[in-house]
Design an enzyme around this catalytic site. Structure first.
Site, PDB file in Angstrom:
ATOM      1  N   SER A 119       0.817  -1.213   0.000  1.00 55.39           N
ATOM      2  CA  SER A 119       0.000   0.000   0.000  1.00 55.39           C
ATOM      3  C   SER A 119       0.848   1.260   0.000  1.00 55.39           C
ATOM      4  CB  SER A 119      -0.836   0.051   1.280  1.00 55.39           C
ATOM      5  OG  SER A 119      -1.709  -1.024   1.356  1.00 55.39           O
ATOM      6  N   HIS A 140      -1.107  -2.740  -7.104  1.00 56.43           N
ATOM      7  CA  HIS A 140      -1.864  -2.382  -5.907  1.00 56.43           C
ATOM      8  C   HIS A 140      -3.377  -2.478  -6.119  1.00 56.43           C
ATOM      9  CE1 HIS A 140      -2.932   0.856  -2.708  1.00 56.43           C
ATOM     10  NE2 HIS A 140      -2.978  -0.346  -2.195  1.00 56.43           N
ATOM     11  N   GLU A 152      -3.747   0.108  -9.028  1.00 53.94           N
ATOM     12  CA  GLU A 152      -2.632   1.027  -9.282  1.00 53.94           C
ATOM     13  C   GLU A 152      -1.439   0.221  -9.792  1.00 53.94           C
ATOM     14  OE1 GLU A 152      -2.203   4.874  -6.562  1.00 53.94           O
ATOM     15  OE2 GLU A 152      -2.549   3.104  -5.352  1.00 53.94           O
ATOM     16  N   ASN A 190      -3.568   5.978  -1.496  1.00 56.35           N
ATOM     17  CA  ASN A 190      -3.311   6.092  -0.058  1.00 56.35           C
ATOM     18  C   ASN A 190      -2.651   7.410   0.347  1.00 56.35           C
ATOM     19  OD1 ASN A 190      -4.511   3.734   0.848  1.00 56.35           O
ATOM     20  ND2 ASN A 190      -2.765   2.520   0.172  1.00 56.35           N
TER      21      ASN A 190
HETATM   22  C1  LIG Z   1      -5.535   0.447   1.970  1.00 53.52           C
HETATM   23  C2  LIG Z   1      -5.176   0.352   0.550  1.00 53.52           C
HETATM   24  O1  LIG Z   1      -4.007   0.080   0.249  1.00 53.52           O
HETATM   25  C3  LIG Z   1      -6.093   0.650  -0.571  1.00 53.52           C
HETATM   26  C4  LIG Z   1      -7.529   0.387  -0.328  1.00 53.52           C
HETATM   27  O2  LIG Z   1      -8.036  -0.659  -0.597  1.00 53.52           O
HETATM   28  S1  LIG Z   1      -8.388   1.635   0.356  1.00 53.52           S
HETATM   29  C5  LIG Z   1     -10.010   0.993   0.560  1.00 53.52           C
HETATM   30  C6  LIG Z   1     -10.791   1.131  -0.710  1.00 53.52           C
HETATM   31  N1  LIG Z   1     -12.100   0.607  -0.476  1.00 53.52           N
HETATM   32  C7  LIG Z   1     -13.129   1.394  -0.132  1.00 53.52           C
HETATM   33  O3  LIG Z   1     -12.996   2.606  -0.019  1.00 53.52           O
HETATM   34  C8  LIG Z   1     -14.411   0.675   0.132  1.00 53.52           C
HETATM   35  C9  LIG Z   1     -15.515   1.615   0.592  1.00 53.52           C
HETATM   36  N2  LIG Z   1     -16.729   0.853   0.794  1.00 53.52           N
HETATM   37  C10 LIG Z   1     -17.533   0.471  -0.220  1.00 53.52           C
HETATM   38  O4  LIG Z   1     -17.296   0.766  -1.379  1.00 53.52           O
HETATM   39  C11 LIG Z   1     -18.760  -0.319   0.155  1.00 53.52           C
HETATM   40  O5  LIG Z   1     -19.075  -0.083   1.500  1.00 53.52           O
HETATM   41  C12 LIG Z   1     -18.590  -1.875  -0.101  1.00 53.52           C
HETATM   42  C13 LIG Z   1     -18.458  -2.120  -1.592  1.00 53.52           C
HETATM   43  C14 LIG Z   1     -17.401  -2.463   0.630  1.00 53.52           C
HETATM   44  C15 LIG Z   1     -19.821  -2.594   0.430  1.00 53.52           C
HETATM   45  O6  LIG Z   1     -20.939  -2.001  -0.133  1.00 53.52           O
HETATM   46  P1  LIG Z   1     -22.397  -2.107   0.533  1.00 53.52           P
HETATM   47  O7  LIG Z   1     -23.327  -1.441  -0.377  1.00 53.52           O
HETATM   48  O8  LIG Z   1     -22.350  -1.724   1.945  1.00 53.52           O
HETATM   49  O9  LIG Z   1     -22.619  -3.635   0.637  1.00 53.52           O
HETATM   50  P2  LIG Z   1     -23.375  -4.585  -0.288  1.00 53.52           P
HETATM   51  O10 LIG Z   1     -24.530  -3.957  -0.992  1.00 53.52           O
HETATM   52  O11 LIG Z   1     -23.658  -5.750   0.582  1.00 53.52           O
HETATM   53  O12 LIG Z   1     -22.249  -4.944  -1.331  1.00 53.52           O
HETATM   54  C16 LIG Z   1     -21.978  -4.223  -2.508  1.00 53.52           C
HETATM   55  C17 LIG Z   1     -21.162  -5.114  -3.386  1.00 53.52           C
HETATM   56  O13 LIG Z   1     -19.938  -5.456  -2.758  1.00 53.52           O
HETATM   57  C18 LIG Z   1     -19.806  -6.877  -2.624  1.00 53.52           C
HETATM   58  N3  LIG Z   1     -19.034  -7.066  -1.403  1.00 53.52           N
HETATM   59  C19 LIG Z   1     -19.222  -6.433  -0.238  1.00 53.52           C
HETATM   60  N4  LIG Z   1     -18.263  -6.768   0.641  1.00 53.52           N
HETATM   61  C20 LIG Z   1     -17.455  -7.638   0.003  1.00 53.52           C
HETATM   62  C21 LIG Z   1     -16.290  -8.342   0.379  1.00 53.52           C
HETATM   63  N5  LIG Z   1     -15.718  -8.205   1.570  1.00 53.52           N
HETATM   64  N6  LIG Z   1     -15.717  -9.160  -0.530  1.00 53.52           N
HETATM   65  C22 LIG Z   1     -16.250  -9.313  -1.747  1.00 53.52           C
HETATM   66  N7  LIG Z   1     -17.351  -8.659  -2.162  1.00 53.52           N
HETATM   67  C23 LIG Z   1     -17.945  -7.835  -1.299  1.00 53.52           C
HETATM   68  C24 LIG Z   1     -21.196  -7.373  -2.651  1.00 53.52           C
HETATM   69  O14 LIG Z   1     -21.293  -8.706  -3.093  1.00 53.52           O
HETATM   70  C25 LIG Z   1     -21.829  -6.428  -3.657  1.00 53.52           C
HETATM   71  O15 LIG Z   1     -21.469  -6.824  -4.980  1.00 53.52           O
HETATM   72  P3  LIG Z   1     -22.259  -6.316  -6.279  1.00 53.52           P
HETATM   73  O16 LIG Z   1     -22.309  -4.830  -6.248  1.00 53.52           O
HETATM   74  O17 LIG Z   1     -21.394  -6.866  -7.378  1.00 53.52           O
HETATM   75  O18 LIG Z   1     -23.611  -6.928  -6.232  1.00 53.52           O
HETATM   76  N1  LIG Z   2      -6.209  -4.098   3.804  1.00 53.92           N
HETATM   77  C1  LIG Z   2      -6.348  -3.354   2.729  1.00 53.92           C
HETATM   78  O1  LIG Z   2      -7.372  -2.675   2.578  1.00 53.92           O
HETATM   79  C2  LIG Z   2      -5.289  -3.312   1.699  1.00 53.92           C
HETATM   80  C3  LIG Z   2      -4.053  -3.857   1.929  1.00 53.92           C
HETATM   81  N2  LIG Z   2      -3.091  -3.820   0.938  1.00 53.92           N
HETATM   82  C4  LIG Z   2      -1.781  -4.390   1.151  1.00 53.92           C
HETATM   83  O2  LIG Z   2      -1.873  -5.785   0.952  1.00 53.92           O
HETATM   84  C5  LIG Z   2      -0.952  -6.471   1.809  1.00 53.92           C
HETATM   85  C6  LIG Z   2      -1.723  -7.457   2.657  1.00 53.92           C
HETATM   86  O3  LIG Z   2      -2.663  -6.767   3.427  1.00 53.92           O
HETATM   87  P1  LIG Z   2      -3.933  -7.506   4.081  1.00 53.92           P
HETATM   88  O4  LIG Z   2      -4.347  -8.628   3.214  1.00 53.92           O
HETATM   89  O5  LIG Z   2      -4.882  -6.472   4.448  1.00 53.92           O
HETATM   90  O6  LIG Z   2      -3.242  -8.080   5.401  1.00 53.92           O
HETATM   91  P2  LIG Z   2      -3.695  -9.302   6.291  1.00 53.92           P
HETATM   92  O7  LIG Z   2      -3.145  -9.046   7.640  1.00 53.92           O
HETATM   93  O8  LIG Z   2      -5.164  -9.544   6.143  1.00 53.92           O
HETATM   94  O9  LIG Z   2      -2.985 -10.536   5.601  1.00 53.92           O
HETATM   95  C7  LIG Z   2      -1.601 -10.686   5.499  1.00 53.92           C
HETATM   96  C8  LIG Z   2      -1.351 -12.170   5.397  1.00 53.92           C
HETATM   97  O10 LIG Z   2       0.034 -12.376   5.098  1.00 53.92           O
HETATM   98  C9  LIG Z   2       0.476 -13.415   5.936  1.00 53.92           C
HETATM   99  N3  LIG Z   2       1.916 -13.402   6.067  1.00 53.92           N
HETATM  100  C10 LIG Z   2       2.688 -12.703   6.949  1.00 53.92           C
HETATM  101  N4  LIG Z   2       3.979 -13.000   6.745  1.00 53.92           N
HETATM  102  C11 LIG Z   2       4.027 -13.891   5.718  1.00 53.92           C
HETATM  103  C12 LIG Z   2       5.067 -14.595   5.055  1.00 53.92           C
HETATM  104  N5  LIG Z   2       6.331 -14.430   5.409  1.00 53.92           N
HETATM  105  N6  LIG Z   2       4.748 -15.435   4.061  1.00 53.92           N
HETATM  106  C13 LIG Z   2       3.471 -15.622   3.694  1.00 53.92           C
HETATM  107  N7  LIG Z   2       2.430 -14.988   4.281  1.00 53.92           N
HETATM  108  C14 LIG Z   2       2.714 -14.138   5.268  1.00 53.92           C
HETATM  109  C15 LIG Z   2      -0.252 -13.169   7.246  1.00 53.92           C
HETATM  110  O11 LIG Z   2      -0.183 -14.288   8.086  1.00 53.92           O
HETATM  111  P3  LIG Z   2      -0.353 -14.062   9.693  1.00 53.92           P
HETATM  112  O12 LIG Z   2      -1.728 -13.516   9.890  1.00 53.92           O
HETATM  113  O13 LIG Z   2      -0.159 -15.435  10.227  1.00 53.92           O
HETATM  114  O14 LIG Z   2       0.724 -13.088  10.082  1.00 53.92           O
HETATM  115  C16 LIG Z   2      -1.649 -12.905   6.715  1.00 53.92           C
HETATM  116  O15 LIG Z   2      -2.363 -14.100   6.442  1.00 53.92           O
HETATM  117  C17 LIG Z   2      -0.234  -5.378   2.606  1.00 53.92           C
HETATM  118  O16 LIG Z   2       0.950  -5.041   1.941  1.00 53.92           O
HETATM  119  C18 LIG Z   2      -1.234  -4.229   2.569  1.00 53.92           C
HETATM  120  O17 LIG Z   2      -0.642  -2.976   2.724  1.00 53.92           O
HETATM  121  C19 LIG Z   2      -3.341  -3.283  -0.296  1.00 53.92           C
HETATM  122  C20 LIG Z   2      -4.574  -2.761  -0.571  1.00 53.92           C
HETATM  123  C21 LIG Z   2      -5.629  -2.696   0.415  1.00 53.92           C
END
Ligand SMILES: CC(=O)CC(=O)SCCNC(=O)CCNC(=O)[C@H](O)C(C)(C)COP(=O)(O)OP(=O)(O)OC[C@H]1O[C@@H](n2cnc3c(N)ncnc32)[C@H](O)[C@@H]1OP(=O)(O)O
Ligand SMILES: NC(=O)C1=CN([C@@H]2O[C@H](COP(=O)(O)OP(=O)(O)OC[C@H]3O[C@@H](n4cnc5c(N)ncnc54)[C@H](OP(=O)(O)O)[C@@H]3O)[C@@H](O)[C@H]2O)C=CC1
Length: 291
Positions: A119, A140, A152, A190
């Site tokens: 991320s 990403h 990304e 991010n």
């Molecule tokens: C941290 C990083 O590195 C980068 C990132 O990822 S940042 C995070 C980016 N993500 C966001 O910002 C998510 C923001 N949230 C949302 O868009 C919505 O709340 C959400 C899509 C997660 C759920 O939406 P909702 O309207 O509350 O739920 P719901 O109506 O039940 O689901 C909408 C859709 O998502 C799906 N869905 C919901 N949660 C899911 C999950 N955990 N896994 C898979 N599918 C999921 C549903 O099946 C549904 O699919 P369709 O539209 O294809 O029918």
């Molecule tokens: N969460 C998010 O919304 C997003 C996350 N990311 C990125 O994706 C990556 C994963 O995040 P996320 O899935 O949320 O994290 P989670 O904590 O859900 O999952 C990480 C997984 O990796 C496992 N793990 C740790 N060390 C090792 C290793 N050496 N070999 C194999 N597996 C290992 C962990 O095991 P254990 O639990 O046993 O430690 C765990 O099952 C990160 O780099 C994160 O920044 C990118 C986009 C969105």
């Protein structure tokens, strides 16, 4: 080179979502993690999320059966060496990612493309410690992977054009949309999203609003699908803190200072949904704010 087989390291929330979309798009997937429980939980979640797609008419039972048949799991990282593309999706910690690449390198085919779903961490730095910086990229995905349209693509300083073009084709095959980002801390999504989440935690820390009022404000006042604290719990508070630390250290600007309250939650092990407690407590029927 046409990419047909994909290795995924880390079967957490991102790893299982990535396996899900690759398998539905017809790729053969080999997923690994450090524990069998993580692999089993990931397969159960993929099954559940595909059922969700079936119930909404997005995929058929046959699509699901074929896709599940394409996903294999292993506890042996070395087995991923035979795949065409490796996506590292383990914990957001540079030392963890480096160790994975180090262990994997001796087993890789020369032509395999290496990617990280990080991320925030420098792609150039991760790539420089491998034997193939020109075949290394940031790949990403957004959470939840089966739903979010964007991926990304981040080129390190040495990434060559054929590698980038191969990844553009992969994103097209997944039916997703690629956005190119330069390799600077936390890339595009991010860089913008995480300071907002961190500011929401400061807003809570300073008593400007409660968990409920902060989330409600952004949902009803800015039409965000989730409030920022709900979203932080969804992403994982450890991941949010790790990203803020990368921004803070990488850009050396106090505006990225992680909120001490965010640190406190992580220190408590209250990491959000994945540990059933964060800004909300998820152990009951409905989430209850913890402040
Ligand atoms: C941290 C990083 O590195 C980068 C990132 O990822 S940042 C995070 C980016 N993500 C966001 O910002 C998510 C923001 N949230 C949302 O868009 C919505 O709340 C959400 C899509 C997660 C759920 O939406 P909702 O309207 O509350 O739920 P719901 O109506 O039940 O689901 C909408 C859709 O998502 C799906 N869905 C919901 N949660 C899911 C999950 N955990 N896994 C898979 N599918 C999921 C549903 O099946 C549904 O699919 P369709 O539209 O294809 O029918
Ligand atoms: N969460 C998010 O919304 C997003 C996350 N990311 C990125 O994706 C990556 C994963 O995040 P996320 O899935 O949320 O994290 P989670 O904590 O859900 O999952 C990480 C997984 O990796 C496992 N793990 C740790 N060390 C090792 C290793 N050496 N070999 C194999 N597996 C290992 C962990 O095991 P254990 O639990 O046993 O430690 C765990 O099952 C990160 O780099 C994160 O920044 C990118 C986009 C969105």
């Amino acid at each position: 080179m046409e990419i047909r087989t994909v290795g995924i390291v880390g079967a957490g929330q991102m790893g299982n979502g990535i396996a899900h979309v690759f398998a539905l798009a017809g790729f053969d997937v080999l997923m690994t993690d450090i524990s069998q429980e993580a692999l089993d939980a990931a397969m159960a979640l993929i099954d559940h999320n595909m059922d969700r797609q079936i119930s909404r008419g997005k995929i058929s039972e046959t699509d699901k059966a074929k896709a599940l048949g394409r996903i294999k799991t292993t506890l042996k990282l070395a087995e991923l060496g035979k795949t065409d593309l490796v996506i590292e999706a383990a914990t957001e910690r540079e030392t963890v990612k480096q160790a994975i690449f180090e262990d994997l390198l001796p087993h890789l085919k020369p032509e395999t493309i290496l990617t990280s779903n990080t991320s925030s961490i420098s792609i150039t730095r991760l790539a420089s410690r491998t034997d193939r910086p020109e075949k290394f990229m940031g790949f990403h995905f957004m959470n939840p992977v089966p739903v979010m349209q964007l991926v990304e693509l981040i080129r390190g300083i040495a990434t060559d054009d054929p590698t980038y073009q191969s990844m553009v084709k992969v994103v097209e095959k997944l039916g997703k949309t690629a956005a190119s980002a330069e390799d600077f801390p936390a890339f595009i999504v991010n860089r913008i999203l995480m300071p907002m989440i961190n500011e929401a935690v400061y807003t809570l820390y300073e008593g400007v609003g409660s968990v409920k009022s902060i989330d409600q404000s952004l949902k009803l006042g800015a039409n965000h699908p989730m409030g920022p604290l709900e979203l932080a719990d969804f992403i994982g508070l450890d991941t949010c803190l790790a990203i803020m630390n990368v921004l803070h250290e990488g850009l050396a600007d106090t505006k990225y200072r992680p909120c001490p309250l965010l640190t406190k939650y992580v220190e408590a092990g209250w990491l959000g949904r994945k540990t059933e407690r964060g800004f909300y407590d998820y152990r009951g029927e409905t989430p209850v704010p913890t402040r």
